[in-house]
Design an enzyme around this catalytic site. Structure first.
Site, PDB file in Angstrom:
ATOM      1  N   HIS A  53       0.793  -1.230   0.000  1.00  0.00           N
ATOM      2  CA  HIS A  53       0.000   0.000   0.000  1.00  0.00           C
ATOM      3  C   HIS A  53       0.825   1.280   0.000  1.00  0.00           C
ATOM      4  O   HIS A  53       0.263   2.364   0.128  1.00  0.00           O
ATOM      5  CB  HIS A  53      -0.932   0.008   1.218  1.00  0.00           C
ATOM      6  N   GLU A 157      -7.499 -12.034   5.829  1.00  0.00           N
ATOM      7  CA  GLU A 157      -8.230 -10.770   5.696  1.00  0.00           C
ATOM      8  C   GLU A 157      -9.386 -10.856   4.710  1.00  0.00           C
ATOM      9  O   GLU A 157      -9.936  -9.823   4.311  1.00  0.00           O
ATOM     10  CB  GLU A 157      -7.263  -9.654   5.280  1.00  0.00           C
ATOM     11  N   ASP A 183      -9.363  -5.027   6.343  1.00  0.00           N
ATOM     12  CA  ASP A 183      -9.875  -5.657   5.121  1.00  0.00           C
ATOM     13  C   ASP A 183     -11.115  -6.484   5.401  1.00  0.00           C
ATOM     14  O   ASP A 183     -12.060  -6.503   4.590  1.00  0.00           O
ATOM     15  CB  ASP A 183      -8.785  -6.528   4.491  1.00  0.00           C
TER      16      ASP A 183
END
Length: 266
Positions: A53, A157, A183
């Protein structure tokens, strides 16, 4: 004595993780070595380079892992995707371990472990990068050292992973799981990470990990929250990120000085 000198060597991070020692970490989202050095100097046990990310390329990961070595902190990498090439690159650059995102099947868990292990796996061999001390370790000493020290952590997740938790956790060579509450919250359409459906998912993962005797890592907001999860088997905790913690500190100081300016203006 500094916090760094009191902390065990990053080379034994996997052993500490498997031994359920209380471990404190954070995410590194700024692609330089400076934040990693700061967390190492403060005394954090580990920090995870967020290549999923944040804008990390191979060169930035390499430099940040070098900073981890210099600061005596275990540097891990959350890879952008669980491809053998990305896992190999992180480990060759000297990562103490990897976080593998979106492991939702036993097949995905086995593939990740295979890419990270020499013996019994399919990790491509080279002892010439940092992990092999630039050739300072001969072939088999390097193989043994890496297989003994590299931590492979699966991120749980996705809702579909909840139905195959036992199979994922039974994967030989998988060291631990990371519970991705954010998530899961989004995937479940929940109002917040504290929503009942997310809490239920977290409880299922914690129970499955206890049954499989696997360590658990997760994000927490405070030491108090970490203590509540310790009672359920979690032992490794992450507090925010370099950017998040900087924003919190900056916002606090901005608020304090806004009050000062308001008082002066009054």
């Amino acid at each position: 004595m500094s916090a760094q000198s009191e902390r065990p060597s990053p080379l034994v991070f996997r052993r500490r993780l498997l031994g359920r020692e209380p471990l404190l970490g954070t995410f590194i989202k700024t692609p330089t070595g400076h934040a990693m050095e700061i967390f190492g100097d403060v005394g954090f046990d580990f920090a995870v380079i967020d290549a999923e990310h944040a804008p990390f390329d191979r060169a930035a990961i390499d430099v940040t892992l070098m900073a981890a070595r210099a600061a005596g902190i275990a540097g891990l990498v959350r890879v952008a995707e669980p491809s053998p090439a990305q896992l190999l690159a992180a480990l060759d650059d000297g990562a103490a371990g990897v976080l593998v995102p979106h492991v939702s099947t036993a097949e995905a868990a086995r593939a990740a472990v295979s890419a990270c292990r020499y013996r019994g796996g399919r990790r491509g061999f080279s002892n010439s990068p940092r992990a092999g001390r630039y050739g300072g370790l001969a072939m088999w000493p390097h193989v043994d050292a890496q297989d003994a020290s590299v931590a492979v952590i699966a991120m749980i997740e996705d809702p579909e992973a909840l139905d195959v938790l036992d199979a994922i956790l039974a994967t030989d060579g998988l060291d631990a799981v990371f519970i991705g509450r954010a998530d899961l919250t989004v995937a479940l359409g929940a109002a917040s990470p504290d929503a009942p459906e997310v809490r239920n998912a977290v409880d299922r993962i914690l129970a499955a990990a206890r049954a499989a005797d696997k360590p658990v890592c997760l994000m927490v907001a405070s030491a108090e929250e970490a203590r509540s999860y310790t009672a359920h088997g979690a032992s490794a905790f992450m507090i925010g990120s370099d950017q998040g913690l900087m924003r919190q500190a900056a916002a606090k100081h901005h608020k304090d000085f806004a009050a000062l300016k308001g008082a002066a203006g009054g």
